[in-house]
Design a protein around this motif. Structure first.
Motif, PDB file in Angstrom:
ATOM      1  N   PRO A  88      47.102  13.706  49.089  1.00 13.06           N
ATOM      2  CA  PRO A  88      47.777  14.924  48.622  1.00 13.06           C
ATOM      3  C   PRO A  88      46.857  15.778  47.757  1.00 13.06           C
ATOM      4  CG  PRO A  88      48.541  13.030  47.381  1.00 13.06           C
ATOM      5  CD  PRO A  88      47.618  12.503  48.450  1.00 13.06           C
ATOM      6  N   VAL A  89      46.967  17.084  47.922  1.00 12.16           N
ATOM      7  CA  VAL A  89      46.206  18.044  47.120  1.00 12.16           C
ATOM      8  C   VAL A  89      47.115  19.218  46.771  1.00 12.16           C
ATOM      9  CG1 VAL A  89      43.957  17.468  48.149  1.00 12.16           C
ATOM     10  CG2 VAL A  89      45.325  19.306  49.139  1.00 12.16           C
ATOM     11  N   MET A  90      46.750  19.928  45.723  1.00 16.02           N
ATOM     12  CA  MET A  90      47.412  21.181  45.374  1.00 16.02           C
ATOM     13  C   MET A  90      46.450  22.298  45.744  1.00 16.02           C
ATOM     14  SD  MET A  90      50.069  22.733  44.243  1.00 16.02           S
ATOM     15  CE  MET A  90      50.989  21.381  43.547  1.00 16.02           C
ATOM     16  N   LEU A  91      46.920  23.244  46.527  1.00 16.12           N
ATOM     17  CA  LEU A  91      46.113  24.388  46.944  1.00 16.12           C
ATOM     18  C   LEU A  91      46.581  25.603  46.166  1.00 16.12           C
ATOM     19  CD1 LEU A  91      46.475  23.719  50.751  1.00 16.12           C
ATOM     20  CD2 LEU A  91      44.432  23.286  49.395  1.00 16.12           C
ATOM     21  N   ARG A  92      45.641  26.395  45.687  1.00 21.43           N
ATOM     22  CA  ARG A  92      45.997  27.591  44.929  1.00 21.43           C
ATOM     23  C   ARG A  92      45.232  28.791  45.482  1.00 21.43           C
ATOM     24  NH1 ARG A  92      44.731  25.953  39.946  1.00 21.43           N
ATOM     25  NH2 ARG A  92      42.817  27.129  39.858  1.00 21.43           N
ATOM     26  N   MET A  93      45.984  29.829  45.781  1.00 27.77           N
ATOM     27  CA  MET A  93      45.400  31.119  46.179  1.00 27.77           C
ATOM     28  C   MET A  93      45.925  32.135  45.174  1.00 27.77           C
ATOM     29  SD  MET A  93      45.447  31.189  50.370  1.00 27.77           S
ATOM     30  CE  MET A  93      46.697  32.398  50.342  1.00 27.77           C
ATOM     31  N   GLY A  94      45.068  32.543  44.248  1.00 28.28           N
ATOM     32  CA  GLY A  94      45.525  33.424  43.173  1.00 28.28           C
ATOM     33  C   GLY A  94      46.543  32.683  42.324  1.00 28.28           C
ATOM     34  N   SER A  95      47.743  33.240  42.203  1.00 27.50           N
ATOM     35  CA  SER A  95      48.783  32.594  41.398  1.00 27.50           C
ATOM     36  C   SER A  95      49.754  31.774  42.257  1.00 27.50           C
ATOM     37  CB  SER A  95      49.570  33.654  40.618  1.00 27.50           C
ATOM     38  OG  SER A  95      50.206  34.546  41.518  1.00 27.50           O
ATOM     39  N   VAL A  96      49.518  31.718  43.568  1.00 26.36           N
ATOM     40  CA  VAL A  96      50.401  30.984  44.478  1.00 26.36           C
ATOM     41  C   VAL A  96      49.885  29.555  44.645  1.00 26.36           C
ATOM     42  CG1 VAL A  96      51.327  30.890  46.829  1.00 26.36           C
ATOM     43  CG2 VAL A  96      50.988  33.104  45.705  1.00 26.36           C
ATOM     44  N   GLU A  97      50.764  28.580  44.380  1.00 32.07           N
ATOM     45  CA  GLU A  97      50.401  27.167  44.549  1.00 32.07           C
ATOM     46  C   GLU A  97      51.178  26.579  45.721  1.00 32.07           C
ATOM     47  OE1 GLU A  97      51.059  25.112  40.876  1.00 32.07           O
ATOM     48  OE2 GLU A  97      49.150  25.806  40.063  1.00 32.07           O
ATOM     49  N   MET A  98      50.490  25.722  46.495  1.00 30.20           N
ATOM     50  CA  MET A  98      51.097  25.078  47.662  1.00 30.20           C
ATOM     51  C   MET A  98      50.659  23.625  47.702  1.00 30.20           C
ATOM     52  SD  MET A  98      49.882  28.056  50.220  1.00 30.20           S
ATOM     53  CE  MET A  98      48.478  28.392  49.185  1.00 30.20           C
ATOM     54  N   ARG A  99      51.554  22.762  48.111  1.00 35.30           N
ATOM     55  CA  ARG A  99      51.182  21.366  48.318  1.00 35.30           C
ATOM     56  C   ARG A  99      50.581  21.221  49.700  1.00 35.30           C
ATOM     57  NH1 ARG A  99      55.979  17.482  46.725  1.00 35.30           N
ATOM     58  NH2 ARG A  99      54.512  16.140  47.787  1.00 35.30           N
ATOM     59  N   GLY A 100      49.584  20.353  49.806  1.00 34.97           N
ATOM     60  CA  GLY A 100      48.954  20.100  51.088  1.00 34.97           C
ATOM     61  C   GLY A 100      48.366  18.703  51.109  1.00 34.97           C
ATOM     62  N   HIS A 101      47.649  18.397  52.170  1.00 35.27           N
ATOM     63  CA  HIS A 101      46.992  17.097  52.324  1.00 35.27           C
ATOM     64  C   HIS A 101      45.630  17.296  52.958  1.00 35.27           C
ATOM     65  CE1 HIS A 101      51.135  15.691  51.952  1.00 35.27           C
ATOM     66  NE2 HIS A 101      50.591  14.590  51.497  1.00 35.27           N
ATOM     67  N   PHE A 102      44.653  16.513  52.500  1.00 41.32           N
ATOM     68  CA  PHE A 102      43.388  16.411  53.198  1.00 41.32           C
ATOM     69  C   PHE A 102      43.554  15.368  54.290  1.00 41.32           C
ATOM     70  CE2 PHE A 102      40.280  17.690  49.568  1.00 41.32           C
ATOM     71  CZ  PHE A 102      40.553  19.019  49.797  1.00 41.32           C
ATOM     72  N   LEU A 103      43.088  15.694  55.495  1.00 43.88           N
ATOM     73  CA  LEU A 103      43.127  14.766  56.620  1.00 43.88           C
ATOM     74  C   LEU A 103      41.764  14.142  56.864  1.00 43.88           C
ATOM     75  CD1 LEU A 103      45.356  16.941  58.965  1.00 43.88           C
ATOM     76  CD2 LEU A 103      46.060  15.137  57.369  1.00 43.88           C
ATOM     77  N   ASP A 104      40.727  14.857  56.513  1.00 45.95           N
ATOM     78  CA  ASP A 104      39.388  14.275  56.436  1.00 45.95           C
ATOM     79  C   ASP A 104      38.584  15.066  55.422  1.00 45.95           C
ATOM     80  OD1 ASP A 104      37.853  16.328  57.684  1.00 45.95           O
ATOM     81  OD2 ASP A 104      37.891  15.356  59.618  1.00 45.95           O
ATOM     82  N   LEU A 105      37.512  14.444  54.962  1.00 46.55           N
ATOM     83  CA  LEU A 105      36.770  15.008  53.845  1.00 46.55           C
ATOM     84  C   LEU A 105      35.285  14.725  54.010  1.00 46.55           C
ATOM     85  CD1 LEU A 105      36.975  16.220  50.891  1.00 46.55           C
ATOM     86  CD2 LEU A 105      37.060  13.836  50.114  1.00 46.55           C
ATOM     87  N   SER A 106      34.475  15.709  53.653  1.00 49.62           N
ATOM     88  CA  SER A 106      33.035  15.530  53.540  1.00 49.62           C
ATOM     89  C   SER A 106      32.610  16.229  52.259  1.00 49.62           C
ATOM     90  CB  SER A 106      32.293  16.125  54.747  1.00 49.62           C
ATOM     91  OG  SER A 106      32.228  17.532  54.644  1.00 49.62           O
ATOM     92  N   ALA A 107      31.377  16.056  51.871  1.00 47.80           N
ATOM     93  CA  ALA A 107      30.888  16.726  50.672  1.00 47.80           C
ATOM     94  C   ALA A 107      30.921  18.240  50.838  1.00 47.80           C
ATOM     95  CB  ALA A 107      29.480  16.260  50.346  1.00 47.80           C
ATOM     96  N   ALA A 108      30.794  18.716  52.072  1.00 45.59           N
ATOM     97  CA  ALA A 108      30.728  20.153  52.344  1.00 45.59           C
ATOM     98  C   ALA A 108      32.077  20.810  52.602  1.00 45.59           C
ATOM     99  CB  ALA A 108      29.817  20.404  53.534  1.00 45.59           C
ATOM    100  N   GLY A 109      33.109  20.019  52.971  1.00 47.43           N
ATOM    101  CA  GLY A 109      34.386  20.628  53.296  1.00 47.43           C
ATOM    102  C   GLY A 109      35.446  19.620  53.654  1.00 47.43           C
ATOM    103  N   ALA A 110      36.586  20.143  54.101  1.00 45.38           N
ATOM    104  CA  ALA A 110      37.711  19.265  54.409  1.00 45.38           C
ATOM    105  C   ALA A 110      38.563  19.851  55.525  1.00 45.38           C
ATOM    106  CB  ALA A 110      38.578  19.063  53.170  1.00 45.38           C
ATOM    107  N   LEU A 111      39.208  18.947  56.262  1.00 53.18           N
ATOM    108  CA  LEU A 111      40.274  19.313  57.184  1.00 53.18           C
ATOM    109  C   LEU A 111      41.547  19.135  56.392  1.00 53.18           C
ATOM    110  CD1 LEU A 111      41.669  19.867  59.917  1.00 53.18           C
ATOM    111  CD2 LEU A 111      41.408  17.420  60.413  1.00 53.18           C
ATOM    112  N   ALA A 112      42.359  20.169  56.315  1.00 47.55           N
ATOM    113  CA  ALA A 112      43.558  20.126  55.495  1.00 47.55           C
ATOM    114  C   ALA A 112      44.783  20.525  56.302  1.00 47.55           C
ATOM    115  CB  ALA A 112      43.403  21.048  54.289  1.00 47.55           C
ATOM    116  N   HIS A 113      45.950  20.173  55.756  1.00 51.34           N
ATOM    117  CA  HIS A 113      47.245  20.504  56.343  1.00 51.34           C
ATOM    118  C   HIS A 113      48.126  21.051  55.227  1.00 51.34           C
ATOM    119  CE1 HIS A 113      51.460  19.685  57.377  1.00 51.34           C
ATOM    120  NE2 HIS A 113      51.076  19.932  58.603  1.00 51.34           N
ATOM    121  N   CYS A 114      48.863  22.108  55.536  1.00 50.21           N
ATOM    122  CA  CYS A 114      49.781  22.698  54.567  1.00 50.21           C
ATOM    123  C   CYS A 114      50.935  23.326  55.337  1.00 50.21           C
ATOM    124  CB  CYS A 114      49.043  23.753  53.743  1.00 50.21           C
ATOM    125  SG  CYS A 114      50.033  24.537  52.467  1.00 50.21           S
TER     126      CYS A 114
END
Length: 103
Positions: free
Chosen positions: A26-52
Motif C-alpha cells: 500500500p502507498v499514498m499517492l498525492r497530486m497537489g492537495s489530492v490524496e489517493m490510496r494505491g498499491h505498488f505491484l512492482d518496484l525498482s530503484a528507478a520506478g514502480a508499477l502502481a494501481h489506484c
C-alpha cells in the motif's frame, strides 16, 4: 523487412536498467492537495508499477508516501487503473529493501 527492435516489449526491456521486484504494498499517492490510496505491484530503484482506483494520466507528477518514506515522480504511462511511475531520483538500496519487505 520489419525492425523487431522497435516493438514495445523490446523497447521497455531495453529501458529497464534496474531489477524489478514483484510486490503488493500500500502507498499514498498525492497530486497537489489530492490524496489517493494505491498499491505498488512492482518496484525498482528507478520506478514502480502502481494501481489506484482513480486513474492517473501520463505526464502527471505524483508524490508517493509509504512506510515513512517519500518519493516523487512522473506517470510515464497509464492503462486503466494501472500506471508506471518514473522516480525523479532513484531509490536508495535501504529504502528499496524496506518497501519490498514491508518492514
Amino acid at each position: 523487412m520489419i525492425d523487431q527492435s522497435r516493438t514495445p516489449a523490446v523497447n521497455a526491456e531495453q529501458r529497464r536498467h534496474t531489477a524489478r521486484h514483484k510486490m503488493f504494498g500500500p502507498v499514498m499517492l498525492r497530486m497537489g492537495s489530492v490524496e489517493m490510496r494505491g498499491h505498488f505491484l512492482d518496484l525498482s530503484a528507478a520506478g514502480a508499477l502502481a494501481h489506484c482506483e482513480t486513474p492517473l494520466a501520463p505526464g502527471a507528477y505524483v508524490t508517493v508516501e509509504a512506510m515513512g518514506m517519500e518519493a516523487s515522480g512522473r506517470v510515464v504511462w497509464a492503462q486503466g487503473k494501472r500506471f508506471g511511475i518514473q522516480f525523479s531520483q532513484p531509490l536508495a538500496d535501504d529504502a528499496m529493501e524496506r518497501l519490498i519487505r514491508g518492514a
